[in-house]
Design a protein around this motif. Structure first.
Motif, PDB file in Angstrom:
ATOM      1  N   UNK A   1       0.822  -1.217   0.000  1.00 59.20           N
ATOM      2  CA  UNK A   1       0.000   0.000   0.000  1.00 59.20           C
ATOM      3  C   UNK A   1       0.852   1.262   0.000  1.00 59.20           C
ATOM      4  N   UNK A   2       2.094   1.175   0.478  1.00 62.29           N
ATOM      5  CA  UNK A   2       2.964   2.356   0.450  1.00 62.29           C
ATOM      6  C   UNK A   2       3.354   2.696  -0.990  1.00 62.29           C
ATOM      7  N   UNK A   3       3.397   1.684  -1.837  1.00 66.00           N
ATOM      8  CA  UNK A   3       3.731   1.904  -3.248  1.00 66.00           C
ATOM      9  C   UNK A   3       2.525   2.366  -4.056  1.00 66.00           C
ATOM     10  N   UNK A   4       1.330   1.955  -3.625  1.00 63.86           N
ATOM     11  CA  UNK A   4       0.114   2.261  -4.381  1.00 63.86           C
ATOM     12  C   UNK A   4      -0.595   3.523  -3.914  1.00 63.86           C
ATOM     13  N   UNK A   5      -0.166   4.096  -2.779  1.00 65.21           N
ATOM     14  CA  UNK A   5      -0.822   5.293  -2.261  1.00 65.21           C
ATOM     15  C   UNK A   5      -0.568   6.479  -3.189  1.00 65.21           C
ATOM     16  N   UNK A   6      -1.350   7.523  -3.005  1.00 69.96           N
ATOM     17  CA  UNK A   6      -1.208   8.730  -3.820  1.00 69.96           C
ATOM     18  C   UNK A   6      -1.120   9.960  -2.918  1.00 69.96           C
ATOM     19  N   UNK A   7       0.073  10.574  -2.803  1.00 65.29           N
ATOM     20  CA  UNK A   7       1.336  10.195  -3.450  1.00 65.29           C
ATOM     21  C   UNK A   7       1.913   8.919  -2.853  1.00 65.29           C
ATOM     22  N   UNK A   8       2.836   8.311  -3.583  1.00 63.29           N
ATOM     23  CA  UNK A   8       3.467   7.089  -3.072  1.00 63.29           C
ATOM     24  C   UNK A   8       4.220   7.412  -1.783  1.00 63.29           C
ATOM     25  N   UNK A   9       4.270   6.429  -0.881  1.00 61.83           N
ATOM     26  CA  UNK A   9       4.735   6.652   0.483  1.00 61.83           C
ATOM     27  C   UNK A   9       6.218   6.310   0.673  1.00 61.83           C
ATOM     28  N   UNK A  10       6.980   7.279   1.171  1.00 67.56           N
ATOM     29  CA  UNK A  10       8.329   6.958   1.645  1.00 67.56           C
ATOM     30  C   UNK A  10       8.178   6.070   2.876  1.00 67.56           C
ATOM     31  N   UNK A  11       8.855   4.927   2.872  1.00 66.25           N
ATOM     32  CA  UNK A  11       8.631   3.963   3.944  1.00 66.25           C
ATOM     33  C   UNK A  11       9.911   3.211   4.281  1.00 66.25           C
ATOM     34  N   UNK A  12      10.048   2.839   5.546  1.00 62.43           N
ATOM     35  CA  UNK A  12      11.197   2.054   5.999  1.00 62.43           C
ATOM     36  C   UNK A  12      10.917   0.581   5.686  1.00 62.43           C
ATOM     37  N   UNK A  13      11.728   0.026   4.807  1.00 61.36           N
ATOM     38  CA  UNK A  13      11.567  -1.380   4.434  1.00 61.36           C
ATOM     39  C   UNK A  13      12.184  -2.254   5.531  1.00 61.36           C
TER      40      UNK A  13
END
Length: 343
Positions: A284-296
């Protein structure tokens, strides 16, 4: 009439013990012999009688998975399907199955664990959380059954095998990422504060803010329970204080999506008006709008290593208790920007 190991051995021109070792993927059998025997097994449509194997080996070839909530609720969070995928990947290689708890309360889940262990339905257990005053881990310790915790265990950690990230360092790195982009007023929004992972991430946030002598206002630190109305109320109240944050660290992607939605309703633009960085790097972090900066946090690997640890512990009862720390990395996307406002 069903095909037996002896039938396979005769056709492959090997001893029955060799067929058994091929089935258990023994290192003592050459790859060439394994391929030959497996080909014969396939030709003869041989299927292992798991019930007979359990009786002989006194093994269920099953790992119990303890969810922190009911399966229905947990599986709504993309973290859990991904960590289960990692476990399943390793278990499949070792011919192990998974058994999930499904209780709707902590007590119901605990009773399921008691039943699966005392009923000898599992050979080992993976606990998908760590929290204070939890009854499951002490019970597993008393039973002396192989188990591993995903998360930093409470209590006597040297006696508990676990797989985790360094969540304090990861959160500190996330805060530093924002600070380096000019943000000074940074909020931390957790989800379930009773769990160790949230406490560790909050600690990392505090470390970074204190190292840079940045003010941590009481209103900047909040917790949410994945509720749309609650999220909107908390965000609206926080953004209406005299010095609202210019950036938010969310302890989970699921909450970050709700936060972003609330900000949009309140006419704030992400990342122009406020930046957001989250944790877990789920789909969902990749598909959000805007795409989400996230700690993998490498969720798949957490599950894979947890399954590996517990199965190795089952297979070698003299194995030392160990911990595995999975590294993290920030996946930069569109939800974070530079602070161009005067602080």
């Amino acid at each position: 009439m069903s095909v037996t190991i002896k039938d396979v051995a005769k056709r492959a021109n090997v001893a029955p013990s060799t067929v058994s070792r091929v089935i258990s993927d023994s290192d003592k059998i050459s790859e060439k012999t394994k391929q030959k025997v497996r080909k014969v097994m396939e030709e003869m449509n041989y299927h292992l009688n798991h019930n007979a194997r359990v009786l002989v080996q006194k093994s269920t070839q099953t790992i119990g998975i303890v969810m922190k909530h009911s399966a229905n609720r947990s599986l709504h969070n993309p973290f859990f399907p991904e960590v289960l995928r990692g476990m399943s990947s390793y278990c499949h290689k070792q011919n192990y199955s998974l058994l999930l708890t499904t209780g709707n309360s902590e007590e119901a889940i605990y009773q399921e664990v008691v039943n699966m262990v005392q009923g000898k339905r599992v050979d080992g257990v993976i606990v998908l959380y760590s929290k204070k005053e939890d009854k499951v881990v002490p019970f597993l310790q008393d039973c002396n059954i192989p188990f591993v915790v995903i998360g930093k265990p409470q209590g006597e950690r040297s006696r508990i095998m676990f797989v985790d990230n360094d969540n304090t360092s990861a959160a500190k790195e996330a805060a530093m990422y924002l600070i380096q982009r000019g943000h000074k007023r940074i909020s931390f929004i957790g989800d379930e504060p009773e769990y160790q992972v949230v406490q560790d991430r909050l600690a990392g946030y505090y470390e970074a803010m204190k190292e840079h002598n940045l003010v941590i206002r009481e209103e900047y630190v909040q917790n949410l329970s994945q509720n749309v109305e609650e999220t909107r109320n908390v965000i609206e109240k926080m953004m209406n204080i005299p010095e609202p944050p210019t950036a938010i660290i969310s302890s989970a992607d699921v909450n970050a999506i709700l936060i972003m939605s609330a900000l949009r309703e309140l006419d704030y633009n992400v990342p122009k008006d406020i930046s957001i960085i989250s944790f877990n790097n789920t789909i969902i972090s990749q598909l959000s709008n805007p795409s989400m900066t996230s700690v993998d946090i490498q969720t798949f690997q957490l599950g894979f290593e947890a399954a590996k640890c517990v199965i190795e512990s089952i297979q070698d009862t003299n194995m030392f208790t160990k911990s595995v720390i999975i590294p993290t990395v920030i996946e930069e996307r569109d939800s974070t920007g530079y602070n161009k406002k005067e602080d």
